[in-house]
Design an enzyme around this catalytic site. Structure first.
Site, PDB file in Angstrom:
ATOM      1  N   GLY A  38      35.969  12.490  19.828  1.00 52.19           N
ATOM      2  CA  GLY A  38      35.923  13.718  19.032  1.00 52.19           C
ATOM      3  C   GLY A  38      35.859  14.932  19.931  1.00 52.19           C
ATOM      4  N   ARG A  65      43.965  14.833  18.201  1.00 54.59           N
ATOM      5  CA  ARG A  65      44.977  15.830  18.576  1.00 54.59           C
ATOM      6  C   ARG A  65      44.879  16.143  20.060  1.00 54.59           C
ATOM      7  NH1 ARG A  65      42.949  17.122  13.733  1.00 54.59           N
ATOM      8  NH2 ARG A  65      41.197  18.069  14.794  1.00 54.59           N
ATOM      9  N   ASP A  82      43.371   7.402  17.921  1.00 56.26           N
ATOM     10  CA  ASP A  82      42.388   7.153  16.877  1.00 56.26           C
ATOM     11  C   ASP A  82      41.310   6.221  17.434  1.00 56.26           C
ATOM     12  OD1 ASP A  82      41.044   6.292  14.607  1.00 56.26           O
ATOM     13  OD2 ASP A  82      42.870   6.197  13.389  1.00 56.26           O
ATOM     14  N   ILE A  83      40.042   6.590  17.245  1.00 59.17           N
ATOM     15  CA  ILE A  83      38.971   5.730  17.769  1.00 59.17           C
ATOM     16  C   ILE A  83      38.926   4.370  17.073  1.00 59.17           C
ATOM     17  CG2 ILE A  83      37.393   7.482  18.697  1.00 59.17           C
ATOM     18  CD1 ILE A  83      35.878   7.000  15.895  1.00 59.17           C
ATOM     19  N   TYR A 182      29.070  10.524   3.902  1.00 59.22           N
ATOM     20  CA  TYR A 182      28.822  10.901   5.301  1.00 59.22           C
ATOM     21  C   TYR A 182      27.368  10.590   5.687  1.00 59.22           C
ATOM     22  CZ  TYR A 182      28.200  14.230   9.221  1.00 59.22           C
ATOM     23  OH  TYR A 182      27.906  14.824  10.425  1.00 59.22           O
ATOM     24  N   LYS A 186      26.106   7.981   8.481  1.00 55.37           N
ATOM     25  CA  LYS A 186      25.301   8.378   9.648  1.00 55.37           C
ATOM     26  C   LYS A 186      24.005   7.559   9.715  1.00 55.37           C
ATOM     27  CE  LYS A 186      27.616  11.619  11.849  1.00 55.37           C
ATOM     28  NZ  LYS A 186      28.059  11.403  13.248  1.00 55.37           N
TER      29      LYS A 186
HETATM   30  N1  SER Z   1      27.311  19.956   9.349  1.00 54.43           N
HETATM   31  C1  SER Z   1      27.388  18.692   8.687  1.00 54.43           C
HETATM   32  C2  SER Z   1      28.144  18.801   7.438  1.00 54.43           C
HETATM   33  O1  SER Z   1      28.046  19.837   6.827  1.00 54.43           O
HETATM   34  C3  SER Z   1      26.014  18.181   8.377  1.00 54.43           C
HETATM   35  O2  SER Z   1      25.520  17.585   9.495  1.00 54.43           O
HETATM   36  O3  SER Z   1      28.769  17.875   7.052  1.00 54.43           O
END
Ligand code: SER
Length: 368
Positions: A38, A65, A82-83, A182, A186
């Site tokens: 990244g 990219r 791509d990872i 997300y 995480k």
């Molecule tokens: N900045 C991140 C987001 O908004 C949160 O860690 O997805």
């Protein structure tokens, strides 16, 4: 680096050919490397500059990219790819002795809610692929690979605004029921990292311990003077500031009373590097909260107006994005990071605006 240098894992059979940073492997030599994924993202830019400033000349970077020429010039090698591409990771394994990984590549919280399965593939699949690469690298060169991973306040899930108000400053192990894909990704990757560090292939007869030294920071919202994020839900703060500097009006997608923690990008980079360099004996946890200030969106808008009097900020909450930010805590307790690796942000809210954001953003847009 003063601390946290390479560590040999316990009882690992060593090959007879080891010699310093380069190791003879079947007649060829593999270069030592710190791998940054990244690399083209907001954190990647700052981290690569920070590693280079600290004298690292073995930076190998990956991004989807092509990187900016300036960032590319700080790396010893860059890969566009791509990872999740096993072939690419295999090539890296063949070419380099990776000693350290900064795995930054991810799909942020807003973007992930449009394509949750893709988010899972990138955020979880990409991470497990890199953890496996780190373990294989350690087995092949005989030294523990440090794996530095940014998690997020998205790992938290405050069930409602009343609970958020009643628990204004949360510790690392509280309220871990994330609302977003997300956040789920995480939080799970925090567990994966701990597993690879402590228990990887627990029952295998040929198991080697201490292959991976996993270290993780939970970033709050990050604000950079140089770049605007894309696809996050804390983006309202940087977007508001950059819009004002460009002379554009901005419709903020959360209510004025919305409050989450933030820090500046230089403080986030410094903290990440400090954690990476910390003496392992000083670290009492795998995952550390970080923060610097917790203004409401209205307080940010007021500061923006003081510095850019022509700024036009309105509040037009988006119901879903508001709900995501409402599920994040108003503040986090980062006392463990302060005690264990000396985290001390340079920018409080005032200094963030006066010493960092406003002068740099002004000159960014004046230069055109
Ligand atoms: N900045 C991140 C987001 O908004 C949160 O860690 O997805």
């Amino acid at each position: 680096m003063a601390h946290g240098g390479p560590r040999r894992f316990n009882g690992a059979p060593m090959t007879s050919t080891e010699a310093g940073p380069h190791v003879a492997v079947q007649g060829s030599r593999r270069s030592s490397a710190v791998l940054v994924t990244g690399a083209g993202g907001e954190v990647g830019h700052g981290l690569i500059r920070g590693l280079h400033d600290r004298g690292r000349r073995d930076i190998v970077a990956i991004d989807l990219r092509e990187l900016d020429p300036e960032i590319r010039s700080l790396c010893s090698q860059t890969f566009v790819g791509d990872i999740c591409d096993a072939m690419l990771l295999g090539r890296l394994l063949a070419m380099y002795e990776v000693r350290e990984v900064f795995h930054l590549a991810a799909l942020l919280s807003t973007r992930s809610e449009f394509t949750p399965e893709t988010a899972h593939d990138v955020n979880v699949g990409g991470t497990i692929g890199l953890l496996r690469l780190a373990a294989e690298q350690a087995r092949s060169h005989g030294e523990t690979v440090k794996f530095v991973f940014p998690s997020s306040i998205a790992a938290y899930g405050m069930p409602d605004l009343g609970t958020k108000a009643a628990n204004p400053r949360v510790r690392e192990d509280e309220f871990l029921s994330p609302a977003t894909m997300y956040g789920c990704n995480k939080l799970y990757c925090e567990h994966l990292g701990r597993y690879y560090d402590e228990r990887y292939r627990w029952l295998a007869k040929d198991r080697m311990a201490d292959l991976v030294d996993f270290r993780c920071v939970r970033y709050p919202g990050l604000i950079s003077a140089d770049t605007v994020p894309s696809g996050g839900t804390s983006d309202y703060a940087p977007e508001m500031i950059h819009a004002a500097a460009k002379g554009e009006s901005y419709a903020c997608f959360v209510r004025a009373d919305t409050r989450i923690p933030f820090m500046t990008m230089p403080d986030a980079i410094e903290a990440t590097l400090q954690l990476a360099e910390a003496d392992p004996g000083a670290l009492t946890r795998k995952v550390y909260n970080l923060t610097s200030f917790s203004p409401s969106a209205g307080e940010i808008a007021e500061l923006v107006r003081q510095h850019f009097p022509a700024a036009e900020t309105t509040f037009e909450p988006d119901e879903q994005r508001q709900a995501i930010v409402d599920s994040w805590p108003a503040d986090v307790d980062d006392s463990a990071a302060r005690a264990d690796f000396g985290f001390t942000p340079q920018h409080d809210l005032r200094a963030a605006f006066e010493d960092y954001l406003v002068p740099r953003i002004r000159s960014l847009y004046q230069q055109g």
